[in-house]
Design an enzyme around this catalytic site. Structure first.
Site, PDB file in Angstrom:
ATOM      1  N   HIS A 173      -0.671  24.358   8.277  1.00 38.88           N
ATOM      2  CA  HIS A 173      -1.956  24.437   8.735  1.00 38.88           C
ATOM      3  C   HIS A 173      -1.995  24.145  10.422  1.00 38.88           C
ATOM      4  O   HIS A 173      -0.898  23.360  10.729  1.00 38.88           O
ATOM      5  CB  HIS A 173      -3.083  23.633   7.963  1.00 38.88           C
ATOM      6  CG  HIS A 173      -2.543  22.050   8.130  1.00 38.88           C
ATOM      7  ND1 HIS A 173      -1.630  21.749   7.331  1.00 38.88           N
ATOM      8  CD2 HIS A 173      -3.096  21.217   8.855  1.00 38.88           C
ATOM      9  CE1 HIS A 173      -1.556  20.285   7.713  1.00 38.88           C
ATOM     10  NE2 HIS A 173      -2.208  19.986   8.652  1.00 38.88           N
ATOM     11  N   THR A 228      -1.793  26.058  16.233  1.00 43.88           N
ATOM     12  CA  THR A 228      -0.687  26.519  16.917  1.00 43.88           C
ATOM     13  C   THR A 228       0.763  25.818  16.307  1.00 43.88           C
ATOM     14  O   THR A 228       0.837  24.812  15.970  1.00 43.88           O
ATOM     15  CB  THR A 228      -0.674  26.002  18.352  1.00 43.88           C
ATOM     16  OG1 THR A 228      -1.006  24.639  18.389  1.00 43.88           O
ATOM     17  CG2 THR A 228      -1.890  26.874  18.918  1.00 43.88           C
ATOM     18  N   ARG A 229       1.758  26.702  16.683  1.00 44.51           N
ATOM     19  CA  ARG A 229       3.451  26.471  16.665  1.00 44.51           C
ATOM     20  C   ARG A 229       3.888  27.042  17.883  1.00 44.51           C
ATOM     21  O   ARG A 229       3.512  28.007  18.130  1.00 44.51           O
ATOM     22  CB  ARG A 229       3.920  26.990  15.184  1.00 44.51           C
ATOM     23  CG  ARG A 229       3.297  26.248  13.956  1.00 44.51           C
ATOM     24  CD  ARG A 229       3.796  24.946  13.678  1.00 44.51           C
ATOM     25  NE  ARG A 229       3.258  24.461  12.451  1.00 44.51           N
ATOM     26  CZ  ARG A 229       2.096  23.929  12.296  1.00 44.51           C
ATOM     27  NH1 ARG A 229       1.255  23.740  13.093  1.00 44.51           N
ATOM     28  NH2 ARG A 229       2.013  23.493  10.953  1.00 44.51           N
ATOM     29  N   CYS A 254       0.081  16.233   9.819  1.00 41.99           N
ATOM     30  CA  CYS A 254       0.861  17.268   9.115  1.00 41.99           C
ATOM     31  C   CYS A 254       2.295  16.605   8.350  1.00 41.99           C
ATOM     32  O   CYS A 254       2.343  15.439   8.665  1.00 41.99           O
ATOM     33  CB  CYS A 254       1.327  18.333  10.354  1.00 41.99           C
ATOM     34  SG  CYS A 254       1.918  19.824   9.549  1.00 41.99           S
ATOM     35  N   LYS A 302       8.202  29.641  12.913  1.00 39.22           N
ATOM     36  CA  LYS A 302       8.670  30.816  13.722  1.00 39.22           C
ATOM     37  C   LYS A 302       9.305  31.678  12.767  1.00 39.22           C
ATOM     38  O   LYS A 302       9.382  32.739  13.121  1.00 39.22           O
ATOM     39  CB  LYS A 302       9.315  30.424  14.940  1.00 39.22           C
ATOM     40  CG  LYS A 302      10.583  29.551  14.646  1.00 39.22           C
ATOM     41  CD  LYS A 302      11.182  29.003  15.826  1.00 39.22           C
ATOM     42  CE  LYS A 302      10.568  27.649  16.504  1.00 39.22           C
ATOM     43  NZ  LYS A 302      10.843  26.552  15.508  1.00 39.22           N
ATOM     44  N   HIS A 331       9.068  14.482  17.233  1.00 45.47           N
ATOM     45  CA  HIS A 331       9.794  15.305  16.140  1.00 45.47           C
ATOM     46  C   HIS A 331      10.369  14.296  15.021  1.00 45.47           C
ATOM     47  O   HIS A 331      11.476  14.500  14.466  1.00 45.47           O
ATOM     48  CB  HIS A 331      10.839  15.974  16.925  1.00 45.47           C
ATOM     49  CG  HIS A 331      11.534  17.213  16.146  1.00 45.47           C
ATOM     50  ND1 HIS A 331      11.029  17.974  15.004  1.00 45.47           N
ATOM     51  CD2 HIS A 331      12.982  17.366  15.652  1.00 45.47           C
ATOM     52  CE1 HIS A 331      11.702  18.604  14.360  1.00 45.47           C
ATOM     53  NE2 HIS A 331      12.717  18.400  14.753  1.00 45.47           N
ATOM     54  N   LYS A 343      -1.221  19.334  23.341  1.00 42.74           N
ATOM     55  CA  LYS A 343      -0.610  18.736  22.257  1.00 42.74           C
ATOM     56  C   LYS A 343       0.810  18.321  22.212  1.00 42.74           C
ATOM     57  O   LYS A 343       1.678  19.252  22.893  1.00 42.74           O
ATOM     58  CB  LYS A 343      -0.669  19.740  20.952  1.00 42.74           C
ATOM     59  CG  LYS A 343       0.364  19.530  19.673  1.00 42.74           C
ATOM     60  CD  LYS A 343      -0.396  20.233  18.535  1.00 42.74           C
ATOM     61  CE  LYS A 343       0.473  21.327  18.006  1.00 42.74           C
ATOM     62  NZ  LYS A 343       0.225  22.222  16.829  1.00 42.74           N
TER      63      LYS A 343
HETATM   64  C1  LIG Z   1       3.337  18.904  13.329  1.00 42.24           C
HETATM   65  C2  LIG Z   1       4.042  19.913  13.177  1.00 42.24           C
HETATM   66  C3  LIG Z   1       4.600  20.754  14.229  1.00 42.24           C
HETATM   67  C4  LIG Z   1       5.320  21.759  13.704  1.00 42.24           C
HETATM   68  N1  LIG Z   1       5.879  22.558  14.907  1.00 42.24           N
HETATM   69  C5  LIG Z   1       6.499  23.566  14.794  1.00 42.24           C
HETATM   70  C6  LIG Z   1       6.693  24.465  15.622  1.00 42.24           C
HETATM   71  O1  LIG Z   1       6.308  24.343  16.981  1.00 42.24           O
HETATM   72  N2  LIG Z   1       7.410  25.650  15.478  1.00 42.24           N
HETATM   73  C7  LIG Z   1       7.807  25.786  14.203  1.00 42.24           C
HETATM   74  O2  LIG Z   1       8.584  26.996  14.121  1.00 42.24           O
HETATM   75  N3  LIG Z   1       7.749  24.949  13.075  1.00 42.24           N
HETATM   76  C8  LIG Z   1       6.903  23.919  13.220  1.00 42.24           C
HETATM   77  N4  LIG Z   1       6.854  23.061  12.193  1.00 42.24           N
HETATM   78  C9  LIG Z   1       7.290  23.198  10.996  1.00 42.24           C
HETATM   79  C10 LIG Z   1       6.517  24.274   9.921  1.00 42.24           C
HETATM   80  O3  LIG Z   1       5.088  24.329  10.267  1.00 42.24           O
HETATM   81  C11 LIG Z   1       7.062  24.044   8.738  1.00 42.24           C
HETATM   82  O4  LIG Z   1       8.400  24.382   8.617  1.00 42.24           O
HETATM   83  C12 LIG Z   1       6.378  25.091   7.750  1.00 42.24           C
HETATM   84  O5  LIG Z   1       5.054  25.217   7.974  1.00 42.24           O
HETATM   85  C13 LIG Z   1       6.800  24.934   6.289  1.00 42.24           C
HETATM   86  O6  LIG Z   1       6.121  25.869   5.535  1.00 42.24           O
HETATM   87  P1  LIG Z   1       6.164  25.771   4.095  1.00 42.24           P
HETATM   88  O7  LIG Z   1       5.388  26.989   3.496  1.00 42.24           O
HETATM   89  O8  LIG Z   1       7.618  25.498   3.540  1.00 42.24           O
HETATM   90  O9  LIG Z   1       5.413  24.387   3.513  1.00 42.24           O
HETATM   91  P2  LIG Z   1       3.842  24.521   3.251  1.00 42.24           P
HETATM   92  O10 LIG Z   1       3.051  24.859   4.448  1.00 42.24           O
HETATM   93  O11 LIG Z   1       3.641  22.733   2.941  1.00 42.24           O
HETATM   94  O12 LIG Z   1       3.440  25.307   1.962  1.00 42.24           O
HETATM   95  C14 LIG Z   1       3.754  24.710   0.762  1.00 42.24           C
HETATM   96  C15 LIG Z   1       2.691  25.193  -0.127  1.00 42.24           C
HETATM   97  O13 LIG Z   1       2.944  24.772  -1.357  1.00 42.24           O
HETATM   98  C16 LIG Z   1       1.804  24.411  -2.129  1.00 42.24           C
HETATM   99  N5  LIG Z   1       2.158  23.730  -3.367  1.00 42.24           N
HETATM  100  C17 LIG Z   1       2.902  22.626  -3.374  1.00 42.24           C
HETATM  101  N6  LIG Z   1       2.963  22.503  -4.881  1.00 42.24           N
HETATM  102  C18 LIG Z   1       2.318  23.542  -5.595  1.00 42.24           C
HETATM  103  C19 LIG Z   1       2.043  23.401  -6.879  1.00 42.24           C
HETATM  104  N7  LIG Z   1       2.544  22.746  -7.880  1.00 42.24           N
HETATM  105  N8  LIG Z   1       1.488  24.514  -7.422  1.00 42.24           N
HETATM  106  C20 LIG Z   1       0.671  25.267  -6.336  1.00 42.24           C
HETATM  107  N9  LIG Z   1       0.969  25.173  -4.936  1.00 42.24           N
HETATM  108  C21 LIG Z   1       1.794  24.276  -4.872  1.00 42.24           C
HETATM  109  C22 LIG Z   1       1.160  23.422  -1.111  1.00 42.24           C
HETATM  110  O14 LIG Z   1      -0.136  23.054  -1.491  1.00 42.24           O
HETATM  111  C23 LIG Z   1       1.273  24.126   0.206  1.00 42.24           C
HETATM  112  O15 LIG Z   1       0.219  24.827   0.476  1.00 42.24           O
HETATM  113  C24 LIG Z   1       5.820  21.978  12.454  1.00 42.24           C
HETATM  114  C25 LIG Z   1       5.267  21.240  11.417  1.00 42.24           C
HETATM  115  C26 LIG Z   1       4.527  20.101  11.689  1.00 42.24           C
HETATM  116  C27 LIG Z   1       3.826  19.215  10.670  1.00 42.24           C
HETATM  117  O1  LIG Z   2      10.243  24.211  16.015  1.00 40.27           O
HETATM  118  C1  LIG Z   2       9.699  23.870  17.270  1.00 40.27           C
HETATM  119  O2  LIG Z   2       9.825  24.675  18.201  1.00 40.27           O
HETATM  120  C2  LIG Z   2       9.069  22.502  17.390  1.00 40.27           C
HETATM  121  C3  LIG Z   2       9.438  21.996  18.493  1.00 40.27           C
HETATM  122  C4  LIG Z   2      10.842  21.275  18.277  1.00 40.27           C
HETATM  123  C5  LIG Z   2      10.849  20.369  17.415  1.00 40.27           C
HETATM  124  C6  LIG Z   2      10.287  20.825  16.167  1.00 40.27           C
HETATM  125  N1  LIG Z   2       9.286  21.769  16.277  1.00 40.27           N
END
Ligand SMILES: Cc1cc2nc3c(=O)[nH]c(=O)nc-3n(C[C@H](O)[C@H](O)[C@H](O)COP(=O)(O)OP(=O)(O)OC[C@H]3O[C@@H](n4cnc5c(N)ncnc54)[C@H](O)[C@@H]3O)c2cc1C
Ligand SMILES: O=C(O)[C@@H]1CCCC=N1
Length: 435
Positions: A97, A100-101, A364, A397, A321, A317
C-alpha cells in the site's frame, strides 16, 4: 528472531496448527450428491453453507502487488483464477500500500537489472490496459562513498548493462542537485531511467484488469488452511476452494501460510516507519522541479532513500532501509523509532531545505530473506504449490515480472528467467540442533 533454516514442522506443532485452523466444510463436502444439492439440512441448490467447493485452475493467496500480478498473468493465459485476500480491499496492513514506490534499473546484481527491462514494458502495458498513468520518470540519484563496495557494485552493474546514466562530478553536483549537501568522497550517478510508480493506483489497475479478464477476487476472506495434494484445497471462513495449483504470495504472512505445508522459510518481518519531511520552502525538492528519487548507500548501517515531494504537497518521503522486527498481526505494537533518529540526523546533515522532524509517519512492512533476494520457487515437497516471498523491501517494481514467472511455475512451464538466485535450496538445510 531470525529463523536461520527452512525446516519441516514437527508432528506436535502440526497438530497444534490444525487445531487452530477451522475447517468449516470438511466432511460436509463429501456428503454432497452428484447433483450438487445440499443434503445436510436442506435441498436448496443455493445453500451457501453447504455449497460444493469451487474449482479453479489456480488459487492465489494474497492480493498485494505480487499476488495481483500473478493472478493477472494467469487470467491472461486463460486460466480460471481465484485471488483470495484476507482484508477488505484496498487495505494498508501489508507491504504494497501507499502512494509511491521507486522503479530503477540501478542494482548491485545483473539478474535484477536484466529483469527490469521487461518490467518497464509490462508496467507500460498495464498503463495502456487500465488507461491510467502509473510511472513518472524522475531519475534516481545514487550517492555513496566512491570507493565503497556498494557504490561500486551499483556503478559496475549500470556500466556492464549500458544503463543510461549521468555522472555528476563534485564541481557540478550543486548545479544539478541544489539543496543537497554531498559528503566529501561521495560519488554521484543518476540512473536516468528511474522514477516513481504510483503504488495504490497500480494495485487498483491490475485488479481491475484481472477482473475484466474473468478473474475472481474474494477479499475479506482469510485462508485458514491449505491441504496440499492434487487438487490442492484452501479453506476460508466462506468455503473450501480446490485448484490444480496454488500460489502463495502472502507477504509478511508467508510463513503462517506455509506452516500448513510443513515448510518454514528464513524470513524476518520488520516494520518500516515511512517518514515524510516538510520542505522549508515548498517546492524545493518537488517532482515538478525535476528533483529525482535518491538512494544513498553506505551512509548509515543501511541504505537511505527518498522520493521527491509529489503525493503530499510540500512533503518529501525519506526512509531508512531497515526496521524493527514485528509480528505482522501486531504491527502497531512495534513502536521503535531508532530509524527515525537516524533519518533526522541524516536530513539535518544532507537536506538543509527540510525540517528534520517527520511531518507524517506511516507504517509498512518488509519481509526479509538473509541475502535480501526474493523467493520465487515451487514448494520442495508439493510442486503444484508455488511460493513468491521475501521481497526484502525492493519487490514492488518487479511485480509484473514476478507475476509472470510465478504464473509460469504454477502452469508447470519453464520460467522466462534463471531463477537460481531465488531458490529455496539456497538456504542452509535444516539441522537437528536448530529445531
Ligand atoms: C516502506 C516501503 C517502501 C518500499 N519501497 C519500495 C520501492 O521504492 N521500490 C520497490 O520496488 N519496492 C519497495 N518496497 C517493497 C515492496 O513494496 C514489497 O516488496 C512488495 O509490496 C511486497 O508485495 P507482496 O505482494 O509480497 O506482499 P503484500 O503486499 O504484503 O501482500 C501480501 C498479501 O497477502 C495477504 N494475506 C496474507 N495472509 C493471507 C491469508 N491467510 N489469506 C488471505 N490473504 C492473506 C495480505 O493481507 C496481503 O494483502 C517498499 C516496501 C515498503 C514497506
Ligand atoms: O527498491 C527500491 O528502489 C527502494 C529504495 C532502495 C531500498 C529499497 N527500496
Amino acid at each position: 528472531m531470525l529463523i536461520p533454516y527452512y525446516f519441516p514442522i514437527k508432528a506436535n506443532e502440526k497438530a497444534r496448527i490444525a487445531e487452530q485452523s477451522p475447517r468449516p466444510f470438511n466432511g460436509r463436502i463429501k456428503q454432497l450428491p452428484a447433483s450438487g444439492r445440499c443434503r445436510v439440512n436442506c435441498q436448496s441448490k443455493l445453500c451457501v453453507a453447504h455449497m460444493p467447493p469451487e474449482d479453479f485452475d489456480c488459487v492465489v493467496i494474497g492480493a498485494g502487488v505480487q499476488g495481483c500480478f500473478t493472478a493477472y498473468h494467469l487470467a491472461k493465459n486463460g486460466k480460471r483464477t481465484l485471488l483470495l485476500e484476507q482484508f477488505v480491499l484496498p487495505h494498508s496492513r501489508g507491504s504494497s500500500h501507499g502512494q509511491t514506490r521507486i522503479i530503477r534499473k540501478a542494482y548491485e546484481h545483473d539478474f535484477y537489472t536484466h529483469m527490469m527491462a521487461e518490467c518497464y514494458q509490462l508496467w507500460a502495458q498495464l498503463e495502456k490496459e487500465a488507461g491510467v498513468q502509473l510511472y513518472r520518470r524522475t531519475g534516481l540519484l545514487l550517492m555513496g562513498p566512491e570507493k565503497g563496495r556498494d557504490f561500486q557494485l551499483f556503478r559496475d552493474t549500470m556500466e556492464r548493462n549500458a544503463i543510461p546514466t549521468v555522472t555528476l562530478a563534485p564541481g557540478e553536483f550543486g548545479r544539478h542537485i541544489p539543496h543537497v549537501n554531498r559528503s566529501p568522497g561521495d560519488g554521484a550517478i543518476v540512473d536516468t531511467t528511474a522514477g516513481v510508480l504510483y503504488a495504490d493506483r497500480a494495485l487498483r489497475a491490475v485488479q481491475e484488469v484481472f477482473r475484466r479478464l474473468g478473474g475472481v477476487i474474494k477479499d475479506g476472506e482469510k485462508v485458514t488452511d491449505v491441504q496440499p495434494g492434487s487438487p490442492v484445497a484452501v479453506t476460508t471462513a466462506s468455503g473450501t476452494y480446490r485448484a490444480k495449483s496454488l500460489v502463495i504470495t502472502a507477504g509478511p504472512w508467508a510463513n503462517t501460510l506455509l506452516s500448513h505445508t510443513e515448510l518454514q522459510l528464513p524470513l524476518q518481518v520488520v516494520k518500516i516507519n515511512v517518514c515524510y519531511w516538510r520542505e522549508k520552502t515548498p517546492g524545493t525538492y518537488a517532482v515538478r522541479n525535476r528533483f529525482p528519487c535518491f538512494l544513498h548507500v553506505d551512509v548509515a548501517e543501511h541504505h537511505i532513500y527518498g522520493l521527491p515531494s509529489n503525493e503530499y504537497p510540500g512533503l518529501v518521503k525519506v526512509c531508512y532501509h531497515m526496521g524493527s522486527e514485528t509480528d505482522p498481526d501486531e504491527r502497531d505494537r512495534q513502536t521503535d523509532r531508532g530509524d527515525i533518529d537516524v533519518l533526522s540526523r541524516y536530513i539535518a546533515r544532507h537536506f538543509p531545505g527540510l525540517v528534520p522532524t517527520p511531518a507524517v509517519v506511516e507504517s509498512c512492512m518488509y519481509t526479509l530473506t538473509p541475502d535480501h533476494h526474493f523467493v520465487l520457487d515451487c514448494h520442495p515437497s508439493h510442486r503444484n504449490i508455488v511460493i513468491g516471498a521475501g521481497f526484502s523491501g525492493h519487490g514492488f517494481k518487479f511485480g509484473p515480472v514476478v507475476g509472470k514467472v510465478l504464473c509460469e511455475l504454477a502452469l508447470g512451464r519453464v520460467p522466462s528467467y534463471d531463477l537460481s538466485p531465488f531458490k529455496i535450496q539456497r538456504f542452509p538445510p535444516h539441522s537437528k540442533s536448530a529445531l
